[in-house]
Design a protein around this motif. Structure first.
Motif, PDB file in Angstrom:
ATOM      1  N   SER A  28      33.374  33.583  15.495  1.00  0.00           N
ATOM      2  CA  SER A  28      32.408  32.340  15.622  1.00  0.00           C
ATOM      3  C   SER A  28      33.018  31.104  15.617  1.00  0.00           C
ATOM      4  N   HIS A  29      34.104  31.105  16.444  1.00  0.00           N
ATOM      5  CA  HIS A  29      34.853  29.860  17.041  1.00  0.00           C
ATOM      6  C   HIS A  29      34.099  29.085  17.819  1.00  0.00           C
ATOM      7  N   SER A  30      34.046  27.929  17.495  1.00  0.00           N
ATOM      8  CA  SER A  30      33.353  26.855  18.579  1.00  0.00           C
ATOM      9  C   SER A  30      33.872  27.044  19.986  1.00  0.00           C
ATOM     10  N   TYR A  31      35.316  26.834  20.141  1.00  0.00           N
ATOM     11  CA  TYR A  31      35.657  26.710  21.537  1.00  0.00           C
ATOM     12  C   TYR A  31      36.258  28.178  22.036  1.00  0.00           C
ATOM     13  N   MET A  32      35.710  28.113  23.625  1.00  0.00           N
ATOM     14  CA  MET A  32      36.225  29.329  24.180  1.00  0.00           C
ATOM     15  C   MET A  32      36.780  28.788  25.432  1.00  0.00           C
ATOM     16  N   PHE A  33      37.769  29.484  26.057  1.00  0.00           N
ATOM     17  CA  PHE A  33      38.513  29.072  27.193  1.00  0.00           C
ATOM     18  C   PHE A  33      38.715  30.140  28.202  1.00  0.00           C
ATOM     19  N   TRP A  34      38.670  29.920  29.584  1.00  0.00           N
ATOM     20  CA  TRP A  34      39.147  30.699  30.453  1.00  0.00           C
ATOM     21  C   TRP A  34      40.547  30.193  31.332  1.00  0.00           C
ATOM     22  N   TYR A  35      41.683  31.090  31.423  1.00  0.00           N
ATOM     23  CA  TYR A  35      42.666  30.786  31.941  1.00  0.00           C
ATOM     24  C   TYR A  35      42.982  31.816  33.279  1.00  0.00           C
ATOM     25  N   LEU A  45      43.960  26.126  33.371  1.00  0.00           N
ATOM     26  CA  LEU A  45      42.622  26.327  32.479  1.00  0.00           C
ATOM     27  C   LEU A  45      41.474  26.143  33.789  1.00  0.00           C
ATOM     28  N   ILE A  46      40.456  27.254  33.696  1.00  0.00           N
ATOM     29  CA  ILE A  46      39.432  27.308  34.625  1.00  0.00           C
ATOM     30  C   ILE A  46      38.602  26.631  34.139  1.00  0.00           C
ATOM     31  N   TYR A  47      37.907  27.051  33.168  1.00  0.00           N
ATOM     32  CA  TYR A  47      36.521  26.426  32.315  1.00  0.00           C
ATOM     33  C   TYR A  47      36.912  26.389  30.907  1.00  0.00           C
ATOM     34  N   TYR A  48      36.198  25.645  30.104  1.00  0.00           N
ATOM     35  CA  TYR A  48      36.128  25.559  28.544  1.00  0.00           C
ATOM     36  C   TYR A  48      34.683  25.475  28.031  1.00  0.00           C
ATOM     37  N   SER A  49      34.405  25.861  26.810  1.00  0.00           N
ATOM     38  CA  SER A  49      33.431  25.647  26.168  1.00  0.00           C
ATOM     39  C   SER A  49      33.248  25.071  24.900  1.00  0.00           C
ATOM     40  N   ALA A  50      32.687  24.149  24.525  1.00  0.00           N
ATOM     41  CA  ALA A  50      32.903  23.583  23.226  1.00  0.00           C
ATOM     42  C   ALA A  50      31.737  24.288  22.244  1.00  0.00           C
ATOM     43  N   ALA A  51      30.840  24.827  22.725  1.00  0.00           N
ATOM     44  CA  ALA A  51      29.844  25.400  21.705  1.00  0.00           C
ATOM     45  C   ALA A  51      28.749  26.105  22.982  1.00  0.00           C
ATOM     46  N   ALA A  52      27.912  26.862  22.434  1.00  0.00           N
ATOM     47  CA  ALA A  52      26.800  27.420  23.183  1.00  0.00           C
ATOM     48  C   ALA A  52      26.249  26.384  23.999  1.00  0.00           C
ATOM     49  N   ASP A  53      25.769  26.775  25.282  1.00  0.00           N
ATOM     50  CA  ASP A  53      25.334  25.852  26.329  1.00  0.00           C
ATOM     51  C   ASP A  53      26.181  24.690  26.624  1.00  0.00           C
ATOM     52  N   ILE A  54      27.453  24.467  26.114  1.00  0.00           N
ATOM     53  CA  ILE A  54      28.343  23.427  26.525  1.00  0.00           C
ATOM     54  C   ILE A  54      29.460  23.824  27.333  1.00  0.00           C
ATOM     55  N   ARG A  68      27.381  30.325  28.638  1.00  0.00           N
ATOM     56  CA  ARG A  68      27.576  30.624  27.259  1.00  0.00           C
ATOM     57  C   ARG A  68      26.115  30.386  26.498  1.00  0.00           C
ATOM     58  N   SER A  69      25.620  31.343  26.563  1.00  0.00           N
ATOM     59  CA  SER A  69      24.303  31.422  25.886  1.00  0.00           C
ATOM     60  C   SER A  69      24.299  31.789  24.415  1.00  0.00           C
ATOM     61  N   LYS A  70      25.417  32.327  23.986  1.00  0.00           N
ATOM     62  CA  LYS A  70      25.921  32.893  22.896  1.00  0.00           C
ATOM     63  C   LYS A  70      27.261  32.295  22.308  1.00  0.00           C
ATOM     64  N   THR A  71      27.324  32.006  21.102  1.00  0.00           N
ATOM     65  CA  THR A  71      28.504  31.628  20.706  1.00  0.00           C
ATOM     66  C   THR A  71      29.829  32.433  20.945  1.00  0.00           C
ATOM     67  N   GLU A  72      29.394  33.796  20.807  1.00  0.00           N
ATOM     68  CA  GLU A  72      30.502  34.806  20.844  1.00  0.00           C
ATOM     69  C   GLU A  72      31.031  35.373  22.083  1.00  0.00           C
ATOM     70  N   ASN A  73      30.013  34.839  23.224  1.00  0.00           N
ATOM     71  CA  ASN A  73      30.366  35.512  24.468  1.00  0.00           C
ATOM     72  C   ASN A  73      30.733  34.250  25.534  1.00  0.00           C
ATOM     73  N   PHE A  74      31.579  34.503  26.372  1.00  0.00           N
ATOM     74  CA  PHE A  74      31.725  33.597  27.392  1.00  0.00           C
ATOM     75  C   PHE A  74      32.124  34.316  28.841  1.00  0.00           C
ATOM     76  N   PRO A  75      31.153  34.509  29.341  1.00  0.00           N
ATOM     77  CA  PRO A  75      31.630  35.338  30.858  1.00  0.00           C
ATOM     78  C   PRO A  75      32.057  34.536  31.740  1.00  0.00           C
ATOM     79  N   PHE A  90      42.775  35.130  31.214  1.00  0.00           N
ATOM     80  CA  PHE A  90      42.962  35.315  29.922  1.00  0.00           C
ATOM     81  C   PHE A  90      41.702  34.538  29.278  1.00  0.00           C
ATOM     82  N   CYS A  91      41.139  34.926  28.179  1.00  0.00           N
ATOM     83  CA  CYS A  91      40.247  34.420  27.552  1.00  0.00           C
ATOM     84  C   CYS A  91      40.764  33.954  26.129  1.00  0.00           C
TER      85      CYS A  91
END
Lengths: 114, 116
Positions: A28-35, A45-54, A68-75, A90-91
Motif C-alpha cells: 500500500s505504498h503511495s508512490y510508484m515508479f517506472w524506470y 525515470l519514465i513516469y511516477y505516481s503519487a497516489a491513485a489517479d495521480i 493508476r486506478s488502484k493503489t497497488e497497480n501501476f501498468p 523496473f517498477c
C-alpha cells in the motif's frame, strides 16, 4: 508473498504493437515508479505516481502511457512499440511524502522489440 | 537541475581488498543521498541512505558512505570485499517532487568486479 512483482518477466514483440507491462505491490505504498535501464544510461525515470489517479512524467515519458486506478497497480503501456524501447523496465514503490522514502524495486521486465 | 556522477564505469578489486566507489552530486539544496546495489538479473536494493546528521552512514552488508558537503561527494566504502559483492552499484540523489516526496536521480552506475 508480500512485495513488488512485475509481469511478464520477458517479452518479445514487434514494432508497432501495443505492449502493457504490469506492476503490483502489496505494501500500500503511495508512490510508484517506472524506470528503464539501458547500458551507459543507468536508470531513467519514465513516469511516477503519487497516489491513485495521480501520475506525472519523468525524464523519458515519450511513447509511454501509465494509469493508476488502484493503489497497488501501476501498468505501463507502450502504445506503439519501437526498437528504441528495447530495454529492461523496473517498477518501484516507496512510502508517502515528508521524507525520502526507500524505493523497493521489482525484478524487472526484459523487453525486446523486433 | 540535479545530477549524479559516478566517474568509474568499472572497478576491479581482489577479494579481501578495500573498496571505494565514487559519487559526486549536483543539487542546490540539502541533498538526500542513496546507494543501491543491483546483482545480475535482479532489481535494485538499498544499501544505505543519508538524510541529515552524522555524515558517516552505515549500511547493510558491511558498507558505509561518507557525505562531504565541501566536495559534493558521497563515496561508498567497504574495508574488505567479498566475491559476492560483485554487482552494479548506483548512487542517487533525492529531489523534491509534487506531493512532497522525493524522486531519486540515479547515476549511471559502477560495475564492481571481484578477483579471487
Amino acid at each position: 508473498d508480500a512485495g513488488i512483482t512485475q509481469s511478464p518477466r520477458y517479452k518479445i514483440t514487434e514494432t508497432g504493437r501495443q505492449v502493457t507491462l504490469m506492476c503490483h505491490q502489496t505494501w500500500s505504498h503511495s508512490y510508484m515508479f517506472w524506470y528503464r535501464q539501458d547500458l551507459g544510461h543507468g536508470l531513467r525515470l519514465i513516469y511516477y505516481s503519487a497516489a491513485a489517479d495521480i501520475t506525472d512524467k519523468g525524464e523519458v515519458p515519450d511513447g509511454y502511457v501509465v494509469s493508476r486506478s488502484k493503489t497497488e497497480n501501476f501498468p505501463l503501456t507502450l502504445e506503439s512499440a519501437t526498437r528504441s524501447q528495447t530495454s529492461v523496465y523496473f517498477c518501484a514503490s516507496s512510502e508517502g511524502s515528508g521524507s525520502p522514502g526507500t524505493q523497493y524495486f521489482g525484478p524487472g521486465t526484459r523487453l525486446l522489440v523486433l | 537541475a540535479q545530477s549524479v556522477t559516478q566517474p568509474d564505469i568499472h572497478i576491479t578489486v581482489s577479494e579481501g581488498a578495500s573498496l571505494e566507489l565514487r559519487c559526486n552530486y549536483s543539487y542546490g539544496a540539502t541533498p538526500y543521498l542513496f546507494w543501491y546495489v543491483q546483482s545480475p538479473g535482479q532489481g535494485l536494493q538499498l544499501l544505505l541512505k543519508y538524510f541529515s546528521g552524522d555524515t558517516l552512514v552505515q549500511g547493510i552488508k558491511g558498507f558505509e558512505a561518507e557525505f562531504k558537503r565541501s566536495q559534493s561527494s558521497f563515496n561508498l566504502r567497504k574495508p574488505s570485499v567479498h566475491w559476492s559483492d560483485a554487482a552494479e552499484y548506483f548512487c542517487a540523489v533525492g529531489t523534491h517532487a509534487s506531493g512532497g516526496s522525493y524522486i531519486p536521480t540515479f547515476g549511471r552506475g559502477t560495475s564492481l568486479i571481484v578477483h579471487p
